[in-house]
Design an enzyme around this catalytic site. Structure first.
Site, PDB file in Angstrom:
ATOM      1  N   GLU A 127      -2.755   6.551  -1.166  1.00 17.89           N
ATOM      2  CA  GLU A 127      -1.830   5.997  -0.180  1.00 17.89           C
ATOM      3  C   GLU A 127      -2.418   6.142   1.223  1.00 17.89           C
ATOM      4  O   GLU A 127      -2.242   7.179   1.879  1.00 17.89           O
ATOM      5  CB  GLU A 127      -0.505   6.764  -0.226  1.00 17.89           C
ATOM      6  CG  GLU A 127       0.237   6.636  -1.532  1.00 17.89           C
ATOM      7  CD  GLU A 127       1.742   6.705  -1.294  1.00 17.89           C
ATOM      8  OE1 GLU A 127       2.416   5.732  -1.621  1.00 17.89           O
ATOM      9  OE2 GLU A 127       2.217   7.709  -0.756  1.00 17.89           O
ATOM     10  N   HIS A 166       2.819  14.037  -0.772  1.00 20.39           N
ATOM     11  CA  HIS A 166       3.011  12.793  -0.030  1.00 20.39           C
ATOM     12  C   HIS A 166       2.609  13.003   1.430  1.00 20.39           C
ATOM     13  O   HIS A 166       2.820  14.083   1.990  1.00 20.39           O
ATOM     14  CB  HIS A 166       4.482  12.346  -0.125  1.00 20.39           C
ATOM     15  CG  HIS A 166       4.710  10.952   0.358  1.00 20.39           C
ATOM     16  ND1 HIS A 166       4.783  10.650   1.707  1.00 20.39           N
ATOM     17  CD2 HIS A 166       4.846   9.777  -0.304  1.00 20.39           C
ATOM     18  CE1 HIS A 166       4.964   9.343   1.836  1.00 20.39           C
ATOM     19  NE2 HIS A 166       5.004   8.791   0.638  1.00 20.39           N
ATOM     20  N   GLU A 182       3.907  12.191   4.092  1.00 21.79           N
ATOM     21  CA  GLU A 182       5.006  12.627   4.979  1.00 21.79           C
ATOM     22  C   GLU A 182       5.249  14.127   4.834  1.00 21.79           C
ATOM     23  O   GLU A 182       5.627  14.800   5.795  1.00 21.79           O
ATOM     24  CB  GLU A 182       6.275  11.805   4.666  1.00 21.79           C
ATOM     25  CG  GLU A 182       6.129  10.371   5.170  1.00 21.79           C
ATOM     26  CD  GLU A 182       6.933   9.345   4.401  1.00 21.79           C
ATOM     27  OE1 GLU A 182       7.839   9.719   3.633  1.00 21.79           O
ATOM     28  OE2 GLU A 182       6.649   8.141   4.565  1.00 21.79           O
ATOM     29  N   LYS A 219      12.571   8.279  -0.851  1.00 24.17           N
ATOM     30  CA  LYS A 219      12.499   9.130   0.356  1.00 24.17           C
ATOM     31  C   LYS A 219      13.888   9.663   0.722  1.00 24.17           C
ATOM     32  O   LYS A 219      14.712   9.887  -0.161  1.00 24.17           O
ATOM     33  CB  LYS A 219      11.876   8.357   1.518  1.00 24.17           C
ATOM     34  CG  LYS A 219      10.582   7.653   1.159  1.00 24.17           C
ATOM     35  CD  LYS A 219       9.810   7.206   2.370  1.00 24.17           C
ATOM     36  CE  LYS A 219       8.632   6.365   1.936  1.00 24.17           C
ATOM     37  NZ  LYS A 219       7.660   6.170   2.982  1.00 24.17           N
ATOM     38  N   GLY A 225       4.711   2.198   5.078  1.00 24.19           N
ATOM     39  CA  GLY A 225       5.854   1.815   5.907  1.00 24.19           C
ATOM     40  C   GLY A 225       5.497   0.951   7.104  1.00 24.19           C
ATOM     41  O   GLY A 225       6.311   0.747   7.991  1.00 24.19           O
ATOM     42  N   ASN A 277       9.639   5.453  -4.603  1.00 31.05           N
ATOM     43  CA  ASN A 277       9.936   6.657  -3.818  1.00 31.05           C
ATOM     44  C   ASN A 277      11.055   6.319  -2.832  1.00 31.05           C
ATOM     45  O   ASN A 277      10.830   5.615  -1.859  1.00 31.05           O
ATOM     46  CB  ASN A 277       8.660   7.091  -3.074  1.00 31.05           C
ATOM     47  CG  ASN A 277       8.908   8.247  -2.121  1.00 31.05           C
ATOM     48  OD1 ASN A 277       9.944   8.906  -2.180  1.00 31.05           O
ATOM     49  ND2 ASN A 277       7.953   8.496  -1.233  1.00 31.05           N
ATOM     50  N   SER A 315       3.049  -0.118   1.643  1.00 26.36           N
ATOM     51  CA  SER A 315       3.566  -1.470   1.891  1.00 26.36           C
ATOM     52  C   SER A 315       3.368  -2.419   0.715  1.00 26.36           C
ATOM     53  O   SER A 315       3.050  -3.599   0.914  1.00 26.36           O
ATOM     54  CB  SER A 315       2.963  -2.050   3.179  1.00 26.36           C
ATOM     55  OG  SER A 315       3.361  -1.268   4.295  1.00 26.36           O
TER      56      SER A 315
HETATM   57  C1  PEP Z   1       5.519   5.636   0.093  1.00 22.50           C
HETATM   58  O1  PEP Z   1       6.487   6.158   0.598  1.00 22.50           O
HETATM   59  O2  PEP Z   1       4.868   6.276  -0.721  1.00 22.50           O
HETATM   60  C2  PEP Z   1       5.191   4.263   0.451  1.00 22.50           C
HETATM   61  C3  PEP Z   1       4.116   3.758  -0.049  1.00 22.50           C
HETATM   62  O3  PEP Z   1       6.049   3.604   1.304  1.00 22.50           O
HETATM   63  P1  PEP Z   1       6.032   2.014   1.637  1.00 22.50           P
HETATM   64  O4  PEP Z   1       5.943   1.287   0.322  1.00 22.50           O
HETATM   65  O5  PEP Z   1       7.329   1.765   2.334  1.00 22.50           O
HETATM   66  O6  PEP Z   1       4.851   1.763   2.487  1.00 22.50           O
END
Ligand code: PEP
Length: 259
Positions: free
Chosen positions: A171, A99, A101, A15, A177, A13, A217
């Protein structure tokens, strides 16, 4: 009960990162490293504006392209939105929906997430449906209630056939992040819970066939451990998908976990 082998999926992703030029460079780097394989599914999700270029560059590759969102209507007075058909028109085959976000910053709730999932399925797109609890929800013991709500709410009206086009991404928001990844045991516990839930909502076969990704992460140094768990069927990768070498190392870890 939770041990059937499913084809792993590693999704990146991107973003709100990468111009069209930068997206093209990232794809060229991925192709140069040559990390593609037919043994697992690989998906990248650029911004809407870069989907066409990325898809064109990947036309001879097994790597598929996703949008990071799509609206539920095909057209109309919905300023700023992009429909599933429009995603398809530029070569997208997958869409990430719900997601955290989008939920946090753009007011998405179960009802809108569900409409989007249904619209994407109707347009023959595959969906990565994201669910996950906040730190506060985990610490107050509400993780499974939150997951129940997001899973039931996100999948309203979707039948067994529809589920063949849906991948669930667990997630935990506290891991996205932050560098604080869930332990492989925490991920496996939740993935098993989600699979059990799918038995109740659908049946054993749907639960066995539905892929459940972990996201939060995921890095080259922890991917192998996470992917070694029987119910972790891949990863949704944010930050580490922006560097071709890191993303390919995660793909390598996935390949190692099936060998
Ligand atoms: C994500 O954006 O879905 C995500 C898991 O980000 P990160 O791997 O940076 O934690």
């Amino acid at each position: 009960m939770c041990t059937l082998t499913r084809k792993l999926l590693i999704a990146g992703n991107w973003k709100l990162n990468n111009t069209i030029v930068q997206s093209a460079e990232l794809v060229k780097d991925l192709l140069k490293i040559n990390c593609e394989t037919h043994k697992i599914d690989i998906v990248v999700a650029p911004t809407f504006t870069a989907i066409k270029v990325v898809n064109d560059l990947l036309s001879k590759s097994s790597i598929k392209v996703a949008a990071q969102n799509a609206h539920w209507e095909e057209n109309g007075a919905f300023t700023g939105e992009v429909s599933p058909q429009m995603v398809k028109e530029v070569g997208g085959q997958w869409v990430i929906i719900g997601h955290s976000e989008r939920r946090q910053f753009f007011g998405e709730v179960e009802e809108t997430v569900n409409k989007k999932v249904a619209a994407c399925i109707k347009s023959d797109l595959k969906v990565i449906l994201c669910i996950g609890e906040s730190l506060e929800e985990r610490q107050s013991g509400n993780t499974f209630d939150v997951l129940d709500r997001q899973l039931l709410g996100g999948l309203v009206g979707l039948d067994d056939n529809d589920m063949a086009s849906i991948v669930i991404a667990y997630e935990p928001i506290w891991a996205i992040g932050t560098g604080n990844t869930a332990s492989s045991e925490q991920a496996e516990e939740v993935h098993c819970y989600i699979r059990e839930k799918l038995i109740g909502m659908y049946n054993q076969s749907v639960a066995d066939l539905t892929r459940i990704l972990y996201g939060g992460s995921v890095k080259p140094n922890n991917a192998g451990e996470l992917l070694s768990k029987p119910n972790v069927d891949g990863a949704l990768v944010g930050g580490a998908s922006l560097l071709a070498s890191d993303f390919c190392k995660i793909i390598d870890a996935a390949l190692e976990s099936i060998n």
